[in-house]
Write an enzyme that holds these catalytic residues in place. Sequence first.
Site, PDB file in Angstrom:
ATOM      1  N   ILE A  34      -3.685  -0.765   2.286  1.00 59.87           N
ATOM      2  CA  ILE A  34      -2.309  -0.276   2.348  1.00 59.87           C
ATOM      3  C   ILE A  34      -1.544  -0.780   1.133  1.00 59.87           C
ATOM      4  CG2 ILE A  34      -0.191  -0.159   3.716  1.00 59.87           C
ATOM      5  CD1 ILE A  34      -1.838  -1.021   6.155  1.00 59.87           C
ATOM      6  N   THR A  35      -0.951   0.124   0.357  1.00 65.23           N
ATOM      7  CA  THR A  35      -0.120  -0.303  -0.758  1.00 65.23           C
ATOM      8  C   THR A  35       1.294  -0.599  -0.252  1.00 65.23           C
ATOM      9  OG1 THR A  35       0.610   1.941  -1.365  1.00 65.23           O
ATOM     10  CG2 THR A  35      -1.457   1.159  -2.323  1.00 65.23           C
ATOM     11  N   GLY A  36       1.919  -1.622  -0.856  1.00 63.10           N
ATOM     12  CA  GLY A  36       3.266  -1.993  -0.430  1.00 63.10           C
ATOM     13  C   GLY A  36       3.316  -2.471   1.000  1.00 63.10           C
ATOM     14  N   ALA A  37       2.371  -3.323   1.389  1.00 62.11           N
ATOM     15  CA  ALA A  37       2.233  -3.706   2.798  1.00 62.11           C
ATOM     16  C   ALA A  37       2.999  -4.969   3.170  1.00 62.11           C
ATOM     17  CB  ALA A  37       0.752  -3.888   3.137  1.00 62.11           C
ATOM     18  N   ASN A  38       3.803  -5.514   2.263  1.00 64.94           N
ATOM     19  CA  ASN A  38       4.473  -6.772   2.579  1.00 64.94           C
ATOM     20  C   ASN A  38       5.847  -6.587   3.222  1.00 64.94           C
ATOM     21  OD1 ASN A  38       5.020  -5.995  -0.360  1.00 64.94           O
ATOM     22  ND2 ASN A  38       6.676  -7.439   0.038  1.00 64.94           N
ATOM     23  N   SER A  39       6.353  -5.335   3.262  1.00 67.84           N
ATOM     24  CA  SER A  39       7.655  -5.119   3.875  1.00 67.84           C
ATOM     25  C   SER A  39       7.768  -3.693   4.399  1.00 67.84           C
ATOM     26  CB  SER A  39       8.783  -5.379   2.857  1.00 67.84           C
ATOM     27  OG  SER A  39       8.717  -4.439   1.799  1.00 67.84           O
ATOM     28  N   GLY A  56     -15.054   7.190  -4.892  1.00 67.19           N
ATOM     29  CA  GLY A  56     -16.490   6.981  -4.691  1.00 67.19           C
ATOM     30  C   GLY A  56     -16.769   6.113  -3.479  1.00 67.19           C
ATOM     31  N   TYR A 103      13.445  11.215  -7.752  1.00 71.14           N
ATOM     32  CA  TYR A 103      12.757  10.727  -6.554  1.00 71.14           C
ATOM     33  C   TYR A 103      12.146  11.903  -5.811  1.00 71.14           C
ATOM     34  CZ  TYR A 103      11.866   8.778  -1.953  1.00 71.14           C
ATOM     35  OH  TYR A 103      11.247   8.413  -0.771  1.00 71.14           O
TER      36      TYR A 103
END
Length: 336
Positions: A48-53, A177, A217
């Site tokens: 998961i990217t950006g999973a700290n908040s 891959g 955006y």
Amino acid sequence: MAVATVAALLAALGGALWLAARRFVGPSVKRLHRGGYSGLMHGKTVLITGANSGLGRATAAELLRLGARVIMGCRDRTRAEEAAVQLRREICQAGGPELGPDSSGAGELVVKELDLASLRSVRSFCQEVLQEEPRLDVLINNAGIFQCPYMKTEDGFEMQFGVNHLGHFLLTNLLLGLLKSSAPSRIVVVTSKLYKYGDINFEDLNSEQNYNKSFCYSRSKLANILFTRELARRLEGTNVTVNVLHPGMVRTNLGRHIHIPLLVKPLFNLVTWAFFKTPLEGAQTSIYLASSPEVEGVSGKYFGDCKEEELLPKAMDESVAGKLWDVSEVMVGILK
């Protein structure tokens, strides 16, 4: 006395807004997991990217409870480590076992540094993942930046297009891959309903001729959808699926670049508490697409509140999607 009166009025307004929201909006999403620790995702690795908040953190927490091994790809390693400590503590306090590979408990949590505003960082991150991970079952492209002032990434791209689209474009391609060798596997892309206000201007993708933070955006979010649909076409027959979702209006720190006048801020906060989803509510569609047997084999679709939704024609333009893919390959250095 006047201050107390104003405070009382604001509290009353907040209560009225909250009741109105609950009465007329109602529960917007279904929860996939209620109590206990099911093994639905046991043995599966999720990145998961950006999973700290915000949404990413809520998604990570729920998938951990479902038994997944979760890799948190985050720009700020210190903040990510702090979030990981909190997640472990929360799961234990909720009555679950310590995080680990034990089949009877929650999943395992791994923190890795990933800056989507740097192609060098993306390549280094993917090299590390490919060297250390024998499989990748789910990739969730969640991280994003929202309506920031005009800035450029390390590689000279307009920040919103560079992070929201190009960084994830390179990340996904470098991990394809591993996803294919782990099939059946899934890719989940987080977009926004604001894609409706964007367009793909191939003459000025870097917004050097004209920059409007809102429209840019929206452009990056439209690019997320076009990328998803083109990737789904290219992945036909591989048993790797890719779907895109909008989480709705969610109370997160994504709007940190938005300036709210001081006098309006109390009312704005009341409105967001009344009508915006919590991060956990907003994360439900990401969790659904990552784990539910109901969407096994489903690919190239757009979801909201755990249901498939229709797209505007511009988000389904195959010629634009194909051209954007080709241009993106050159921009991130996959093709010279």
